[in-house]
Design a protein around this motif. Structure first.
Motif, PDB file in Angstrom:
ATOM      1  N   SER A   1      -7.793  -4.020   1.524  1.00 13.33           N
ATOM      2  CA  SER A   1      -8.224  -4.723   0.305  1.00 13.33           C
ATOM      3  C   SER A   1      -7.296  -4.351  -0.852  1.00 13.33           C
ATOM      4  CB  SER A   1      -9.696  -4.445  -0.027  1.00 13.33           C
ATOM      5  OG  SER A   1      -9.901  -3.109  -0.419  1.00 13.33           O
TER       6      SER A   1
ATOM      7  N   PRO B   1       3.416  -0.943  -6.476  1.00 15.29           N
ATOM      8  CA  PRO B   1       4.357   0.183  -6.335  1.00 15.29           C
ATOM      9  C   PRO B   1       5.769  -0.155  -6.787  1.00 15.29           C
ATOM     10  CG  PRO B   1       3.041  -0.101  -4.347  1.00 15.29           C
ATOM     11  CD  PRO B   1       2.782  -1.308  -5.209  1.00 15.29           C
TER      12      PRO B   1
ATOM     13  N   HIS C   1      -6.729  -0.377 -12.185  1.00 16.06           N
ATOM     14  CA  HIS C   1      -6.378   0.758 -11.335  1.00 16.06           C
ATOM     15  C   HIS C   1      -5.636   0.439 -10.032  1.00 16.06           C
ATOM     16  CE1 HIS C   1     -10.109   0.547  -8.558  1.00 16.06           C
ATOM     17  NE2 HIS C   1      -9.782  -0.644  -9.015  1.00 16.06           N
ATOM     18  N   ILE C   2      -5.283  -0.818  -9.824  1.00 17.13           N
ATOM     19  CA  ILE C   2      -4.486  -1.119  -8.625  1.00 17.13           C
ATOM     20  C   ILE C   2      -3.059  -1.416  -9.081  1.00 17.13           C
ATOM     21  CG2 ILE C   2      -4.219  -2.609  -6.602  1.00 17.13           C
ATOM     22  CD1 ILE C   2      -7.324  -3.044  -6.832  1.00 17.13           C
TER      23      ILE C   2
ATOM     24  N   ASP D   1     -10.680  -0.845   3.596  1.00 14.69           N
ATOM     25  CA  ASP D   1     -10.371  -0.263   2.283  1.00 14.69           C
ATOM     26  C   ASP D   1      -8.874  -0.358   1.995  1.00 14.69           C
ATOM     27  OD1 ASP D   1     -10.452   1.070  -0.112  1.00 14.69           O
ATOM     28  OD2 ASP D   1     -10.978   3.021   0.711  1.00 14.69           O
TER      29      ASP D   1
ATOM     30  N   TYR E   1       2.056   5.724  -5.187  1.00 14.98           N
ATOM     31  CA  TYR E   1       1.827   4.990  -6.442  1.00 14.98           C
ATOM     32  C   TYR E   1       1.436   5.982  -7.539  1.00 14.98           C
ATOM     33  CZ  TYR E   1      -3.083   5.780  -7.076  1.00 14.98           C
ATOM     34  OH  TYR E   1      -4.257   6.410  -7.348  1.00 14.98           O
TER      35      TYR E   1
ATOM     36  N   THR F   1     -14.148  -4.346  -1.032  1.00 12.23           N
ATOM     37  CA  THR F   1     -13.676  -5.205  -2.113  1.00 12.23           C
ATOM     38  C   THR F   1     -12.886  -4.373  -3.115  1.00 12.23           C
ATOM     39  OG1 THR F   1     -15.536  -6.734  -1.880  1.00 12.23           O
ATOM     40  CG2 THR F   1     -14.363  -6.749  -3.988  1.00 12.23           C
ATOM     41  N   SER F   2     -11.706  -4.862  -3.459  1.00  9.82           N
ATOM     42  CA  SER F   2     -10.902  -4.274  -4.531  1.00  9.82           C
ATOM     43  C   SER F   2     -10.902  -5.257  -5.683  1.00  9.82           C
ATOM     44  CB  SER F   2      -9.453  -4.069  -4.068  1.00  9.82           C
ATOM     45  OG  SER F   2      -9.403  -3.057  -3.106  1.00  9.82           O
TER      46      SER F   2
ATOM     47  N   GLY G   1      -7.064   4.709  -2.530  1.00  7.21           N
ATOM     48  CA  GLY G   1      -7.130   3.379  -1.917  1.00  7.21           C
ATOM     49  C   GLY G   1      -7.626   3.389  -0.486  1.00  7.21           C
TER      50      GLY G   1
ATOM     51  N   GLY H   1     -16.947   0.041  -3.628  1.00 10.00           N
ATOM     52  CA  GLY H   1     -16.570  -1.229  -3.028  1.00 10.00           C
ATOM     53  C   GLY H   1     -16.460  -1.221  -1.506  1.00 10.00           C
TER      54      GLY H   1
ATOM     55  N   ARG I   1     -12.097  -0.391 -12.762  1.00  5.44           N
ATOM     56  CA  ARG I   1     -11.599   0.643 -13.661  1.00  5.44           C
ATOM     57  C   ARG I   1     -10.460   0.018 -14.454  1.00  5.44           C
ATOM     58  NH1 ARG I   1     -10.867   5.392  -9.805  1.00  5.44           N
ATOM     59  NH2 ARG I   1     -13.028   4.956  -9.283  1.00  5.44           N
TER      60      ARG I   1
ATOM     61  N   ASP J   1      -2.047  10.036  -3.866  1.00  5.86           N
ATOM     62  CA  ASP J   1      -3.476   9.876  -4.169  1.00  5.86           C
ATOM     63  C   ASP J   1      -4.056   8.957  -3.093  1.00  5.86           C
ATOM     64  OD1 ASP J   1      -5.277   9.595  -7.233  1.00  5.86           O
ATOM     65  OD2 ASP J   1      -5.980   8.929  -5.274  1.00  5.86           O
TER      66      ASP J   1
ATOM     67  N   PHE K   1       0.870  -1.177   0.000  1.00  6.16           N
ATOM     68  CA  PHE K   1       0.000   0.000   0.000  1.00  6.16           C
ATOM     69  C   PHE K   1       0.902   1.220   0.000  1.00  6.16           C
ATOM     70  CE2 PHE K   1      -2.727   3.323   1.607  1.00  6.16           C
ATOM     71  CZ  PHE K   1      -3.920   3.058   0.962  1.00  6.16           C
ATOM     72  N   ASP K   2       0.746   2.068  -0.995  1.00  5.69           N
ATOM     73  CA  ASP K   2       1.644   3.227  -1.076  1.00  5.69           C
ATOM     74  C   ASP K   2       0.951   4.352  -1.847  1.00  5.69           C
ATOM     75  OD1 ASP K   2       3.667   5.087  -1.523  1.00  5.69           O
ATOM     76  OD2 ASP K   2       5.215   3.530  -1.630  1.00  5.69           O
TER      77      ASP K   2
HETATM   78  P1  ADP Z   1     -12.092   1.220  -5.536  1.00  3.39           P
HETATM   79  O1  ADP Z   1     -13.038   1.063  -4.412  1.00  3.39           O
HETATM   80  O2  ADP Z   1     -12.029   2.573  -6.186  1.00  3.39           O
HETATM   81  O3  ADP Z   1     -12.119   0.068  -6.527  1.00  3.39           O
HETATM   82  P2  ADP Z   1      -9.784   0.173  -4.235  1.00  3.39           P
HETATM   83  O4  ADP Z   1      -9.932   0.126  -2.783  1.00  3.39           O
HETATM   84  O5  ADP Z   1      -9.810  -1.089  -4.986  1.00  3.39           O
HETATM   85  O6  ADP Z   1     -10.725   1.247  -4.838  1.00  3.39           O
HETATM   86  O7  ADP Z   1      -8.423   0.921  -4.520  1.00  3.39           O
HETATM   87  C1  ADP Z   1      -8.062   1.290  -5.823  1.00  3.39           C
HETATM   88  C2  ADP Z   1      -7.568   2.694  -5.815  1.00  3.39           C
HETATM   89  O8  ADP Z   1      -6.476   2.799  -4.900  1.00  3.39           O
HETATM   90  C3  ADP Z   1      -7.045   3.138  -7.140  1.00  3.39           C
HETATM   91  O9  ADP Z   1      -8.046   3.719  -7.941  1.00  3.39           O
HETATM   92  C4  ADP Z   1      -5.969   4.128  -6.742  1.00  3.39           C
HETATM   93  O10 ADP Z   1      -6.564   5.396  -6.494  1.00  3.39           O
HETATM   94  C5  ADP Z   1      -5.445   3.611  -5.441  1.00  3.39           C
HETATM   95  N1  ADP Z   1      -4.271   2.724  -5.547  1.00  3.39           N
HETATM   96  C6  ADP Z   1      -3.879   1.954  -6.602  1.00  3.39           C
HETATM   97  N2  ADP Z   1      -2.788   1.229  -6.305  1.00  3.39           N
HETATM   98  C7  ADP Z   1      -2.463   1.544  -5.024  1.00  3.39           C
HETATM   99  C8  ADP Z   1      -1.435   1.111  -4.129  1.00  3.39           C
HETATM  100  N3  ADP Z   1      -0.526   0.199  -4.472  1.00  3.39           N
HETATM  101  N4  ADP Z   1      -1.425   1.661  -2.881  1.00  3.39           N
HETATM  102  C9  ADP Z   1      -2.333   2.584  -2.505  1.00  3.39           C
HETATM  103  N5  ADP Z   1      -3.330   3.002  -3.290  1.00  3.39           N
HETATM  104  C10 ADP Z   1      -3.410   2.494  -4.543  1.00  3.39           C
END
Ligand code: ADP
Ligand code: MG
Length: 325
Positions: free
Chosen positions: A283, A257, A253-254, A280, A115, A236-237, A169, A197, A242, A166, A111-112
């Motif tokens: 996930s 890092p 979108h995940i 959150d 990213y 849920t991720s 996450g 989610g 996206r 950002d 988690f970063d």
């Molecule tokens: P969503 O509910 O929008 O699907 P998630 O909880 O699955 O969100 O997290 C995805 C979001 O987290 C991405 O849209 C991005 O903004 C952010 N993200 C993506 N990769 C990372 C990461 N490695 N660490 C932290 N945040 C991230």
């Protein structure tokens, strides 16, 4: 008899109880780029509606503060300046950034929030990903150690010029927690707040646990399982939220890092826990960590459970969910 004379009055009382308008209130909205919903049980109609609206107002407030799509948000102003100078940050935003950094340490950098140094070059709607040069320049900027909060906890600075952060996450989970706190403070005993989610429930639903479905990552209409929840959160991720596909590759979108590219290995991760900020962040983290080290982390954390669907569609459960297997 006296009793017979009283009876009509008794009926009148029963037919016009004080809580004549007690019922479920539901409101939906599109905020934070996602579908927001609140369901709550309240005794008074006007107040019930006002509370549902208060939830939406809080979601909007947090989006205005933390969105990277809004150039005037506090987070955007930090991104624009923090590589050049220490930027004053509100206590609320700083506290959430601190929590995000705690999750970076807990997950060994899976988690970063930096990213986004590479993530800023993706446009999932337009099907755009960073080119090789952009990615090579962005990679050294992805490291949560570059985010420095001053000892007084008032300003923030990036220690590398290319850093962008950002909170995508973790911010929706945080917003859900804030909304649940508002409802709790107003005396609501039964409610569900959902932001894409991320979901958290208060109490029960008609004397039963709330049932929250986990989507089938490859079938929009389908659910793979239902999770009963009471005073708990679930996030849920998924790689289906996206994304775009190019040359057989799914860009979603995940991001990992370590590579700045979409994390492969699993299709969806659901985390169950007490609060939505934690579920959150976890996930997203476990999605990056994958089945093995993700489950190892989850099983080491008290009161956190997980359901993971890998890239073959196989389901994995944390130890506390063995009964669902
Ligand atoms: P969503 O509910 O929008 O699907 P998630 O909880 O699955 O969100 O997290 C995805 C979001 O987290 C991405 O849209 C991005 O903004 C952010 N993200 C993506 N990769 C990372 C990461 N490695 N660490 C932290 N945040 C991230
Ligand atoms: Mg998440």
């Amino acid at each position: 008899m006296a009793g017979n004379k009283l009876l009509p009055w008794l009926w009148l009382l029963l037919l016009t109880p004080v809580n004549a308008t007690a019922e479920w209130y539901r409101q939906d909205a599109a905020i934070m780029g996602t579908a927001i919903a609140v369901d709550l049980w309240y005794e008074d109609e006007a107040r019930g509606r006002a509370l549902a609206q208060a939830v939406m107002d809080e979601m909007q407030r947090i989006d205005d503060l933390m969105s990277t799509y809004k150039p005037e948000s506090e987070l955007s102003r930090i991104n624009a300046r923090a590589a050049d100078e220490a930027v004053p940050v509100s206590a609320e935003l700083l506290a959430l950034i601190q929590r995000a950094l705690d999750f970076s340490r807990l997950t060994d950098g899976a988690f970063d929030i930096t990213y986004a140094s590479a993530g800023q070059y993706y446009d999932y709607r337009k099907g755009i990903q960073p080119n090789a040069e952009q990615l090579a320049l962005a990679l050294p900027a992805i490291d949560y150690h570059h985010v420095r909060i001053d000892p007084q906890g008032a300003t923030l600075r990036f220690l590398h010029p290319g850093v962008r952060i950002d909170l995508g996450g973790i911010a929706k989970g945080y917003a859900v927690d804030r909304c649940i706190a508002i409802l709790q403070a107003a005396g609501v005993k039964s409610a569900m707040v959902n932001a894409g989610g991320d979901t958290r429930v208060l109490g029960k639903h008609w004397k039963q646990p709330w049932m929250v479905g986990i989507r089938d990552p490859r079938n929009k209409e389908g659910l793979v399982t239902m999770i009963p929840l009471e005073d708990a959160a679930i996030s849920t991720s998924g790689d289906y939220e996206r994304y775009f596909e190019k040359g057989g590759v799914r860009f979603h979108h995940i991001l990992n890092p370590r590579t700045g590219t979409s994390s492969a290995g699993v299709r969806s991760v659901s985390i169950i826990g007490a609060d939505a900020t934690t579920t959150d962040a976890l996930s997203t983290s476990v999605f990056v960590m994958g089945v093995e080290s993700g489950l190892k982390l989850v099983d080491s954390l008290p009161d956190i459970e997980a359901v993971i669907i890998d890239n073959q569609g196989k389901m994995f459960y944390s130890k506390g969910l063995d009964r669902l297997r």
